[in-house]
Design an enzyme around this catalytic site. Sequence first.
Site, PDB file in Angstrom:
ATOM      1  CG  ASN A   1      16.145   0.781 -16.510  1.00 46.93           C
ATOM      2  OD1 ASN A   1      17.337   0.483 -16.438  1.00 46.93           O
ATOM      3  ND2 ASN A   1      15.735   1.920 -17.026  1.00 46.93           N
TER       4      ASN A   1
ATOM      5  CG  HIS B   1       9.861  -0.597 -21.038  1.00 52.47           C
ATOM      6  ND1 HIS B   1       9.127  -0.838 -19.895  1.00 52.47           N
ATOM      7  CD2 HIS B   1      10.761   0.352 -20.709  1.00 52.47           C
ATOM      8  CE1 HIS B   1       9.560  -0.054 -18.922  1.00 52.47           C
ATOM      9  NE2 HIS B   1      10.565   0.666 -19.386  1.00 52.47           N
TER      10      HIS B   1
HETATM   11  P1  5GP Z   1      11.915   2.814 -17.543  1.00 51.47           P
HETATM   12  O1  5GP Z   1      12.413   3.895 -16.630  1.00 51.47           O
HETATM   13  O2  5GP Z   1      10.689   2.124 -16.979  1.00 51.47           O
HETATM   14  O3  5GP Z   1      12.967   1.852 -17.964  1.00 51.47           O
HETATM   15  O4  5GP Z   1      11.501   3.544 -18.872  1.00 51.47           O
HETATM   16  C1  5GP Z   1      10.257   4.104 -19.091  1.00 51.47           C
HETATM   17  C2  5GP Z   1      10.391   4.964 -20.324  1.00 51.47           C
HETATM   18  O5  5GP Z   1       9.113   5.152 -20.866  1.00 51.47           O
HETATM   19  C3  5GP Z   1      10.991   6.334 -20.068  1.00 51.47           C
HETATM   20  O6  5GP Z   1      12.143   6.491 -20.878  1.00 51.47           O
HETATM   21  C4  5GP Z   1       9.876   7.301 -20.434  1.00 51.47           C
HETATM   22  O7  5GP Z   1      10.360   8.433 -21.095  1.00 51.47           O
HETATM   23  C5  5GP Z   1       9.001   6.458 -21.349  1.00 51.47           C
HETATM   24  N1  5GP Z   1       7.591   6.753 -21.308  1.00 51.47           N
HETATM   25  C6  5GP Z   1       6.813   6.841 -20.199  1.00 51.47           C
HETATM   26  N2  5GP Z   1       5.522   7.064 -20.546  1.00 51.47           N
HETATM   27  C7  5GP Z   1       5.491   7.107 -21.904  1.00 51.47           C
HETATM   28  C8  5GP Z   1       4.440   7.305 -22.843  1.00 51.47           C
HETATM   29  O8  5GP Z   1       3.270   7.503 -22.497  1.00 51.47           O
HETATM   30  N3  5GP Z   1       4.788   7.278 -24.165  1.00 51.47           N
HETATM   31  C9  5GP Z   1       6.077   7.077 -24.572  1.00 51.47           C
HETATM   32  N4  5GP Z   1       6.314   7.075 -25.894  1.00 51.47           N
HETATM   33  N5  5GP Z   1       7.094   6.886 -23.703  1.00 51.47           N
HETATM   34  C10 5GP Z   1       6.804   6.908 -22.383  1.00 51.47           C
END
Ligand code: 5GP
Length: 136
Positions: free
Chosen positions: A88, A101
């Site tokens: 994303n 990520h």
């Molecule tokens: P995005 O929505 O930015 O593509 O994905 C962010 C992801 O990071 C989400 O799936 C969320 O569950 C994960 N996430 C957010 N904060 C943390 C954290 O502190 N530790 C881990 N392991 N995952 C996280």
Amino acid sequence: MKKEDCIFCKIANGEVSSKTLYEDEDFRVILDLGPATKGHALILPKEHAADLFELSEETASKVLVTAKRVAARMAEKLHCDGMNLVQNNGEVAGQTVSHFHLHIIPRYQDDGQQINWVPGKCTQEELEAVRREIVG
Ligand code: 5GP
Ligand code: ZN
């Protein structure tokens, strides 16, 4: 460079603990805290880049190699039936953490998850207009 107050910088560089699957000099691969499916992992570069635009080409080229290795391991150990690689990029696209990520989401028959978009429709002329807009 690390960014102050970036949670993924802290995790990637080991200042905040995580369930780490793999680590090398460029990346840490961790389990997502809110897994879409069993084994949902995130590849985090150790260098801060907010998104794909900020990622160096060198790191970008290594991300997919890392993803391929993690994917092979998941297939072997978790016996998943497939996987989605998701990135994303930008808030409008669903990015919630401003540190690049790549999600690796193992998929299982009947896992009930949906990682989809609604297909649109367009004519050949419309496609050609978009093509020109991009390459022109
Ligand atoms: P995005 O929505 O930015 O593509 O994905 C962010 C992801 O990071 C989400 O799936 C969320 O569950 C994960 N996430 C957010 N904060 C943390 C954290 O502190 N530790 C881990 N392991 N995952 C996280
Ligand atoms: Zn960061």
